[in-house]
Motif scaffolding. Sequence first.
Motif, short mmCIF file in Angstrom:
data_model
loop_
_atom_site.label_atom_id
_atom_site.label_comp_id
_atom_site.label_asym_id
_atom_site.label_seq_id
_atom_site.Cartn_x
_atom_site.Cartn_y
_atom_site.Cartn_z
N THR A 105 -1.08 5.28 3.98
CA THR A 105 0.38 5.17 3.83
C THR A 105 0.97 6.24 2.92
O THR A 105 2.19 6.27 2.73
CB THR A 105 0.73 3.79 3.26
OG1 THR A 105 0.17 3.65 1.95
CG2 THR A 105 0.19 2.68 4.15
N LEU A 106 0.13 7.11 2.34
CA LEU A 106 0.64 8.13 1.43
C LEU A 106 1.41 9.20 2.19
O LEU A 106 1.13 9.49 3.37
CB LEU A 106 -0.51 8.79 0.66
CG LEU A 106 -1.32 7.88 -0.27
CD1 LEU A 106 -2.47 8.68 -0.89
CD2 LEU A 106 -0.44 7.29 -1.36
N ARG A 121 -2.17 5.76 -11.72
CA ARG A 121 -2.85 4.61 -11.12
C ARG A 121 -2.03 4.06 -9.96
O ARG A 121 -0.83 3.83 -10.10
CB ARG A 121 -3.10 3.53 -12.16
CG ARG A 121 -4.01 2.41 -11.66
CD ARG A 121 -4.42 1.48 -12.78
NE ARG A 121 -5.56 0.65 -12.38
CZ ARG A 121 -6.16 -0.22 -13.18
NH1 ARG A 121 -5.72 -0.37 -14.42
NH2 ARG A 121 -7.19 -0.93 -12.75
N GLN A 122 -2.70 3.84 -8.83
CA GLN A 122 -2.05 3.24 -7.67
C GLN A 122 -1.90 1.74 -7.90
O GLN A 122 -2.87 1.05 -8.23
CB GLN A 122 -2.87 3.50 -6.41
CG GLN A 122 -3.14 4.96 -6.12
CD GLN A 122 -1.86 5.74 -5.95
OE1 GLN A 122 -1.55 6.62 -6.74
NE2 GLN A 122 -1.08 5.39 -4.94
N ARG A 123 -0.68 1.25 -7.74
CA ARG A 123 -0.42 -0.15 -8.06
C ARG A 123 -1.16 -1.10 -7.11
O ARG A 123 -1.66 -2.15 -7.52
CB ARG A 123 1.08 -0.42 -7.98
CG ARG A 123 1.49 -1.82 -8.38
CD ARG A 123 1.58 -1.94 -9.88
NE ARG A 123 1.41 -3.31 -10.32
CZ ARG A 123 1.66 -3.74 -11.54
NH1 ARG A 123 2.09 -2.88 -12.45
NH2 ARG A 123 1.48 -4.97 -11.89
N PHE A 124 -1.25 -0.74 -5.84
CA PHE A 124 -1.85 -1.65 -4.86
C PHE A 124 -3.38 -1.68 -4.98
O PHE A 124 -3.97 -2.74 -5.12
CB PHE A 124 -1.44 -1.23 -3.45
CG PHE A 124 -2.13 -2.01 -2.37
CD1 PHE A 124 -1.73 -3.30 -2.06
CD2 PHE A 124 -3.19 -1.45 -1.65
CE1 PHE A 124 -2.38 -4.03 -1.06
CE2 PHE A 124 -3.84 -2.17 -0.66
CZ PHE A 124 -3.43 -3.46 -0.37
N PRO A 128 0.82 -1.22 0.00
CA PRO A 128 0.00 0.00 0.00
C PRO A 128 0.85 1.27 0.00
O PRO A 128 1.78 1.42 0.81
CB PRO A 128 -0.80 -0.12 1.30
CG PRO A 128 -0.87 -1.58 1.57
CD PRO A 128 0.44 -2.14 1.09
N GLY A 129 0.56 2.17 -0.92
CA GLY A 129 1.26 3.44 -1.01
C GLY A 129 2.68 3.36 -1.51
O GLY A 129 3.38 4.37 -1.57
N LEU A 178 -9.47 -1.55 -0.35
CA LEU A 178 -8.04 -1.45 -0.68
C LEU A 178 -7.57 0.00 -0.59
O LEU A 178 -6.45 0.27 -0.14
CB LEU A 178 -7.81 -1.98 -2.09
CG LEU A 178 -8.02 -3.49 -2.30
CD1 LEU A 178 -7.88 -3.84 -3.77
CD2 LEU A 178 -7.00 -4.28 -1.47
N TRP A 179 -8.44 0.94 -0.99
CA TRP A 179 -8.04 2.35 -0.97
C TRP A 179 -7.83 2.85 0.46
O TRP A 179 -6.89 3.61 0.72
CB TRP A 179 -9.07 3.20 -1.69
CG TRP A 179 -8.88 4.67 -1.50
CD1 TRP A 179 -9.73 5.55 -0.93
CD2 TRP A 179 -7.72 5.43 -1.85
NE1 TRP A 179 -9.19 6.81 -0.90
CE2 TRP A 179 -7.96 6.77 -1.46
CE3 TRP A 179 -6.51 5.11 -2.45
CZ2 TRP A 179 -7.03 7.77 -1.66
CZ3 TRP A 179 -5.57 6.13 -2.65
CH2 TRP A 179 -5.84 7.44 -2.27
N ASP A 180 -8.67 2.44 1.38
CA ASP A 180 -8.50 2.86 2.77
C ASP A 180 -7.15 2.42 3.32
O ASP A 180 -6.49 3.16 4.06
CB ASP A 180 -9.62 2.28 3.63
CG ASP A 180 -10.96 2.94 3.35
OD1 ASP A 180 -10.96 4.04 2.77
OD2 ASP A 180 -12.00 2.35 3.68
#
Length: 488
Positions: A289-290, A153-156, A125-126, A282-284
């Motif tokens: 972690t950003l 696009r976020q990979r995770f 994540p992140g 998944l986004w939460d």
Amino acid sequence: MLKMVTIECIRKARFREGKSIRRIAKELGVSRQSVRKAIAGEVQRAYTLSQGRPCSVMDPYRSLISEWLKCDDDAPGKQRHTARRIYQRLADDYGFTGAESTVRAFVAKLRGSKPEVFIPLTADPGEVAEVDWGKVWATIGGERRQVRLFVMRQRFSGVCFARVYPFEKLEAFLDAHMHAFRWLGGVPRTIRYDNLKAAVVKILLGPEREENTRFMALRAHCLFDSIFCAPGKGNEKGAVENGVGYVRRNALVPVPDVALIDEMNESLLTWCERDRGRRSQLWDAERATLLSLPERDFKCSATHLLKVNRLSLVNFERNRYSVPTEYAHSKVRLEAYVDRIEILHKDQLIATHPRQLGRGKDEFLLDHYLDEMQKKKRSVLHASVVRALSPVHSEFLRRLNERGPVEYRKFAEILLLHRQFANSVVEQALARAMELGKYEVSEVHQLALSISGFPCAGKVEVPPQLAAMEISSPDLAAYDSLVGGIVR
């Protein structure tokens, strides 16, 4: 070789009906050896060639084609033989009479190429996001145009941010990142790119890159790291490669029909929000972690050092932008943003214009030329910036010219009213002046004051300490003594 249906009949005749091998062979017309193999349960193997079939058309050219392909190893990647080119050379220079498809199949066997194998990728994540550009069509303001689609696009989590721009230039690249970070509410720790020009000036040995200084400034400002794919290996950021197509198919079908590109971006943002909602779990996990957003916004512009010409114009991308005449022949710094142009002289902002797309367009500001027009008043007759004003201005100047050969001088002074009043007020004042037959500068000025609602002096409140004072009327006869007591 026995067919599967024959094998089935043999085994059923032996094990169900109890027939002998001799009888089965006789009834089916096959050898007893084949019957024994079928009974033993040997699986029939596919037929394979022990050696390749001869190709009477191509065999005479085998060594020649092999030599060409060997020489290609030292040739530039984009200047090597294709199967079509080999066919053309054989037909033109060697009298080859076979088909092009025969050559293609033959060359494929000689090359013995195998599809590349890929390894599944994942991320924490992140940990990493991926960025890419794509092209999409849209109808904007009634015109079908191709615009550029930015996707991060976020990979995770697979969360996508998408935004369209009229071009892929550096300023759009920077602006898209800042919009993406604000929408995400943070910054990914690492972002993967291919070798796009906005980020990479030159590809060096291995993973090393000579990067654009403005891109490096963005990275230092937001504190993320960057990694670049190997040249020609877009599959290394396959998530966003697929993401561009995903956005194109799901958010931009049917072809958007909008008045402005901003309207298209608002629609895209709404779609991104819905898509993110589907990946909420998944986004939460990823959002927490950003990296934090920077406290200050980054200046998303490309810098250009230019010189003002004698017409007080700066040429940029084959369009012209005006500056005050006092800066003619000076060196200036132009900051190109996606939507505007800012021109600075020694860090002082001297002009701001909307950015023009296309070529051969002019952006003039009347205020930039007013001071010089007071010195060269005859210029108002043909100045481009004056002719770009409203038809009311043109008609007023025409009537002035009818009144006398030098009446245009008044118009140069009237134009100064634009520094005091809005354009619409001056236009109304000129229209009203023509109705009343008033052409003097002071008369137009008075009309502009009336139209603009210039505040008039109202009732003045007298302070209490002054209101209590009594002032006696003066004795005017005292002035007679000044002239010897004689009243004339």
